[in-house]
Scaffold this motif. Sequence first.
Motif, PDB file in Angstrom:
ATOM      1  N   PHE A  65      -2.500  64.920  65.328  1.00 27.65           N
ATOM      2  CA  PHE A  65      -1.984  65.029  66.693  1.00 27.65           C
ATOM      3  C   PHE A  65      -1.113  66.268  66.831  1.00 27.65           C
ATOM      4  O   PHE A  65      -1.242  67.016  67.819  1.00 27.65           O
ATOM      5  CB  PHE A  65      -1.170  63.794  67.046  1.00 27.65           C
ATOM      6  CG  PHE A  65      -0.526  63.861  68.410  1.00 27.65           C
ATOM      7  CD1 PHE A  65      -1.228  63.467  69.540  1.00 27.65           C
ATOM      8  CD2 PHE A  65       0.768  64.344  68.557  1.00 27.65           C
ATOM      9  CE1 PHE A  65      -0.640  63.545  70.804  1.00 27.65           C
ATOM     10  CE2 PHE A  65       1.363  64.429  69.811  1.00 27.65           C
ATOM     11  CZ  PHE A  65       0.661  64.025  70.937  1.00 27.65           C
ATOM     12  N   ARG A  66      -0.225  66.487  65.880  1.00 25.32           N
ATOM     13  CA  ARG A  66       0.677  67.641  65.954  1.00 25.32           C
ATOM     14  C   ARG A  66      -0.111  68.950  65.995  1.00 25.32           C
ATOM     15  O   ARG A  66       0.210  69.858  66.778  1.00 25.32           O
ATOM     16  CB  ARG A  66       1.633  67.644  64.757  1.00 25.32           C
ATOM     17  CG  ARG A  66       2.620  68.816  64.788  1.00 25.32           C
ATOM     18  CD  ARG A  66       3.582  68.778  63.625  1.00 25.32           C
ATOM     19  NE  ARG A  66       2.885  68.954  62.349  1.00 25.32           N
ATOM     20  CZ  ARG A  66       3.499  69.025  61.179  1.00 25.32           C
ATOM     21  NH1 ARG A  66       4.811  68.876  61.114  1.00 25.32           N
ATOM     22  NH2 ARG A  66       2.811  69.185  60.065  1.00 25.32           N
ATOM     23  N   LEU A  70       7.575  69.485  74.817  1.00 25.27           N
ATOM     24  CA  LEU A  70       8.209  68.468  73.995  1.00 25.27           C
ATOM     25  C   LEU A  70       7.985  68.749  72.521  1.00 25.27           C
ATOM     26  O   LEU A  70       6.991  69.368  72.132  1.00 25.27           O
ATOM     27  CB  LEU A  70       7.634  67.082  74.326  1.00 25.27           C
ATOM     28  CG  LEU A  70       7.932  66.515  75.715  1.00 25.27           C
ATOM     29  CD1 LEU A  70       7.170  65.212  75.905  1.00 25.27           C
ATOM     30  CD2 LEU A  70       9.429  66.294  75.903  1.00 25.27           C
ATOM     31  N   ALA A  71       8.914  68.271  71.701  1.00 27.17           N
ATOM     32  CA  ALA A  71       8.692  68.330  70.259  1.00 27.17           C
ATOM     33  C   ALA A  71       7.482  67.457  69.937  1.00 27.17           C
ATOM     34  O   ALA A  71       7.318  66.376  70.518  1.00 27.17           O
ATOM     35  CB  ALA A  71       9.919  67.829  69.510  1.00 27.17           C
ATOM     36  N   PRO A  72       6.603  67.895  69.028  1.00 22.80           N
ATOM     37  CA  PRO A  72       5.380  67.131  68.736  1.00 22.80           C
ATOM     38  C   PRO A  72       5.640  65.675  68.368  1.00 22.80           C
ATOM     39  O   PRO A  72       4.878  64.791  68.747  1.00 22.80           O
ATOM     40  CB  PRO A  72       4.752  67.903  67.575  1.00 22.80           C
ATOM     41  CG  PRO A  72       5.227  69.300  67.770  1.00 22.80           C
ATOM     42  CD  PRO A  72       6.621  69.171  68.303  1.00 22.80           C
ATOM     43  N   MET A  73       6.729  65.408  67.644  1.00 23.00           N
ATOM     44  CA  MET A  73       6.998  64.037  67.232  1.00 23.00           C
ATOM     45  C   MET A  73       7.324  63.151  68.434  1.00 23.00           C
ATOM     46  O   MET A  73       6.860  62.011  68.540  1.00 23.00           O
ATOM     47  CB  MET A  73       8.149  63.981  66.220  1.00 23.00           C
ATOM     48  CG  MET A  73       8.398  62.581  65.649  1.00 23.00           C
ATOM     49  SD  MET A  73       9.700  62.542  64.393  1.00 23.00           S
ATOM     50  CE  MET A  73       8.917  63.480  63.079  1.00 23.00           C
ATOM     51  N   LYS A 118      -0.669  73.834  73.300  1.00 31.83           N
ATOM     52  CA  LYS A 118       0.494  74.538  73.845  1.00 31.83           C
ATOM     53  C   LYS A 118       0.286  76.051  73.783  1.00 31.83           C
ATOM     54  O   LYS A 118       0.563  76.768  74.759  1.00 31.83           O
ATOM     55  CB  LYS A 118       1.746  74.151  73.068  1.00 31.83           C
ATOM     56  CG  LYS A 118       3.015  74.865  73.539  1.00 31.83           C
ATOM     57  CD  LYS A 118       4.230  74.440  72.732  1.00 31.83           C
ATOM     58  CE  LYS A 118       5.475  75.171  73.221  1.00 31.83           C
ATOM     59  NZ  LYS A 118       6.683  74.751  72.452  1.00 31.83           N
ATOM     60  N   ASN A 119      -0.247  76.534  72.660  1.00 32.34           N
ATOM     61  CA  ASN A 119      -0.480  77.973  72.516  1.00 32.34           C
ATOM     62  C   ASN A 119      -1.565  78.465  73.481  1.00 32.34           C
ATOM     63  O   ASN A 119      -1.456  79.564  74.032  1.00 32.34           O
ATOM     64  CB  ASN A 119      -0.886  78.291  71.066  1.00 32.34           C
ATOM     65  CG  ASN A 119       0.270  78.154  70.103  1.00 32.34           C
ATOM     66  OD1 ASN A 119       1.434  78.266  70.492  1.00 32.34           O
ATOM     67  ND2 ASN A 119      -0.035  77.905  68.835  1.00 32.34           N
ATOM     68  N   LEU A 154       5.424  59.076  72.595  1.00 28.22           N
ATOM     69  CA  LEU A 154       5.167  58.784  73.997  1.00 28.22           C
ATOM     70  C   LEU A 154       3.692  58.455  74.230  1.00 28.22           C
ATOM     71  O   LEU A 154       3.358  57.521  74.970  1.00 28.22           O
ATOM     72  CB  LEU A 154       5.597  59.968  74.866  1.00 28.22           C
ATOM     73  CG  LEU A 154       7.102  60.230  74.947  1.00 28.22           C
ATOM     74  CD1 LEU A 154       7.376  61.495  75.747  1.00 28.22           C
ATOM     75  CD2 LEU A 154       7.824  59.051  75.573  1.00 28.22           C
ATOM     76  N   TYR A 155       2.816  59.224  73.617  1.00 32.33           N
ATOM     77  CA  TYR A 155       1.379  58.954  73.750  1.00 32.33           C
ATOM     78  C   TYR A 155       0.992  57.669  73.043  1.00 32.33           C
ATOM     79  O   TYR A 155       0.121  56.918  73.506  1.00 32.33           O
ATOM     80  CB  TYR A 155       0.559  60.133  73.221  1.00 32.33           C
ATOM     81  CG  TYR A 155       0.363  61.225  74.239  1.00 32.33           C
ATOM     82  CD1 TYR A 155      -0.709  61.188  75.126  1.00 32.33           C
ATOM     83  CD2 TYR A 155       1.254  62.290  74.332  1.00 32.33           C
ATOM     84  CE1 TYR A 155      -0.887  62.178  76.075  1.00 32.33           C
ATOM     85  CE2 TYR A 155       1.082  63.292  75.278  1.00 32.33           C
ATOM     86  CZ  TYR A 155       0.017  63.234  76.149  1.00 32.33           C
ATOM     87  OH  TYR A 155      -0.148  64.206  77.106  1.00 32.33           O
TER      88      TYR A 155
END
Length: 334
Positions: A278-279, A301-304, A286-287, A309-310
């Motif tokens: 996921f990360r 958001l920070a990936p963690m 994002k990129n 949230l997902y």
Amino acid sequence: MKKISIVIPVYNAENYIVRCLDSVKSQSYQDFEIVLINDRSTDNTLEVLTNYQTENKNLDIRILTNEKNSGPSISRNFGIDNAKGSYIFFMDADDDFADDLALQSFIDKTEGNPDIVFGENYFFVEGKLTHSKYHTLKNKKDVYTGNEILNGFFSTEWASVVWNKLYDIHFIRTNNLRFPEGLLHEDELWVFQISALAKKINFLNRKTYNYYYSNSGSITANVGIKNLNDYKAILKEKLKFAKELNLYDSNDRTENYIRSFAKKILLPKAVLLDFKTFRTFYLEIKNDFSSYFPRKNEFGLAPMIAYFLYKMKFDEKFFLYGKFPKYINPMLKI
């Protein structure tokens, strides 16, 4: 008369391709060619096609074979390159026409020179007729022009499927429309592109096509790295395409559509795998947004945090059976 090139990619279709071809053969409108793209089938498909061609010498049938097994995108592109008609119609090998008047109905709707004519379809699941809200046309008029087309697409008034549409071959070739090679879910990009580029679309108010869906054999039924990578590649192509056509400036709904594709289709599938996967997808998305749609800081958001949230929204097992630590512990070690 306006010649129609009916392009049918065929792979291991020995059990149903004759049904498909018979439905074409029985059409009242007969100015067509059948372009069969054999994608290196490993069963008796090629023999079935050859026999059908021999037994129906009155039909204009061409059998082309890919150099190697390449998937439907390359097969359809091969068909575009070799089509001799004024119009092109894509069929899946396991589908057929709803009745003998289907092609005539499409041709009748080409008055006014639309880029595309959309037909309605029946939807079968495991052989049983059912209703699919997604596959049902929801157009409000018989003819869409200009911005009505892209707005109709964004409003999900038609499905992202390539079949059951009659395309002006000049429209396809002038815009150099191609299917992304080697990718699953290729319809997702194709229908976005045709909806953005078309100047005029006509709609039929009758059923013309039988679409057969199999749960067990569906590509979308099984989510894996290949699916996710292809979705991500399609997302990137959508971002690039929208930037090239200045769609972000001309229609605010474009950014919502592409963002929604990432947040409601891609990432919910990625979160069902592990956090590391996921990360990776989250940061790559994002990129891509930063490169092709830099006006806003998307996916900040920070990936963690995004992962949790997902998980809470899309993974029903997240809080069940005391599994919360199951997701925490592996991440603390990364």
